[in-house]
Design an enzyme around this catalytic site. Sequence first.
Site, PDB file in Angstrom:
ATOM      1  N   ASN A 190     -26.554  30.552  36.951  1.00 58.12           N
ATOM      2  CA  ASN A 190     -27.390  29.489  37.800  1.00 58.12           C
ATOM      3  C   ASN A 190     -29.055  30.299  36.784  1.00 58.12           C
ATOM      4  O   ASN A 190     -28.251  31.491  36.791  1.00 58.12           O
ATOM      5  CB  ASN A 190     -27.324  29.655  39.369  1.00 58.12           C
ATOM      6  CG  ASN A 190     -27.830  28.610  39.886  1.00 58.12           C
ATOM      7  OD1 ASN A 190     -28.432  27.951  39.505  1.00 58.12           O
ATOM      8  ND2 ASN A 190     -29.126  29.144  40.746  1.00 58.12           N
ATOM      9  N   HIS A 216     -32.172  30.606  38.107  1.00 61.60           N
ATOM     10  CA  HIS A 216     -32.869  30.071  39.874  1.00 61.60           C
ATOM     11  C   HIS A 216     -34.383  30.295  39.556  1.00 61.60           C
ATOM     12  O   HIS A 216     -35.001  31.851  38.902  1.00 61.60           O
ATOM     13  CB  HIS A 216     -32.934  31.375  41.098  1.00 61.60           C
ATOM     14  CG  HIS A 216     -33.258  31.212  42.182  1.00 61.60           C
ATOM     15  ND1 HIS A 216     -33.425  30.055  42.909  1.00 61.60           N
ATOM     16  CD2 HIS A 216     -34.233  31.880  42.891  1.00 61.60           C
ATOM     17  CE1 HIS A 216     -34.224  30.002  43.829  1.00 61.60           C
ATOM     18  NE2 HIS A 216     -34.414  31.333  43.594  1.00 61.60           N
ATOM     19  N   ASP A 230     -27.698  32.098  45.844  1.00 61.06           N
ATOM     20  CA  ASP A 230     -28.981  32.965  45.023  1.00 61.06           C
ATOM     21  C   ASP A 230     -28.886  34.765  44.548  1.00 61.06           C
ATOM     22  O   ASP A 230     -29.614  35.715  44.332  1.00 61.06           O
ATOM     23  CB  ASP A 230     -30.493  32.734  44.859  1.00 61.06           C
ATOM     24  CG  ASP A 230     -30.450  31.227  44.914  1.00 61.06           C
ATOM     25  OD1 ASP A 230     -29.849  30.602  44.351  1.00 61.06           O
ATOM     26  OD2 ASP A 230     -31.670  30.040  46.154  1.00 61.06           O
TER      27      ASP A 230
END
Length: 214
Positions: free
Chosen positions: A109, A111, A147
Amino acid sequence: MTDCCRVLVLISGNGSNLQAIIDGCDDNVSAEVVGVISNKPDAYGLIRAHQSEIDTSCIIARKDETRVQYDQRLKQAIEKYQPDLIVLAGFMRILSDEFVSQYLGKMINIHPSLLPKYTGLNTHQRAIEAKDAEHGASVHFVIPQLDAGPVILQAKVPVYEEDDIDTLASRVHEQEHAIYPLVVKWFSLQRLKMVNNIAYLDDKAIGVHGYAPD
Ligand code: GRF
């Protein structure tokens, strides 16, 4: 993984990171974007995918389904592409622990903050309000905790006094487009892995703030 890493990108919106990854794969024979999945039918990223002749699927959440049920449908859509790597690029849904656990070490991912600072939303606003001197973006492996997966690579940008959310966001975005394709390339060359929640590049453990050359 075969010679060419099959990359599947999940999006919800504009898809500028998707575009950077598509462009990066054009120059990288070891990776190919084989599909794009969106949870939003009007995501501009779907148009980007069509322009590059990449297959797309749209998995829209139903009002009457649970998160786990949605994730099961998402998984079915994902499996059709047989991906080696799943890239979350502005995919604005929280994924269930069960779902994430199936793809440990295979899902990354990006972020928009210097993790572990500012998990969650509104990161640019929070950096401005805190009068931070620097802000940035982090690419990390995805683990069930939001996260919180091991950081692979970060990019820092300065925060200026006159910044608003838009100016800061666009400065961060520019850096995202440089670091995300690079991480995809590392993965496709089998240089990158996650073992026991630690990210490794070329078998060297990566520090908490991501890869930093000596
Ligand atoms: C990026 O800022 C990324 O950090 C966050 O979502 C945004 C996606 O932007 N996860 P785009 O759709 O790639 O333009």
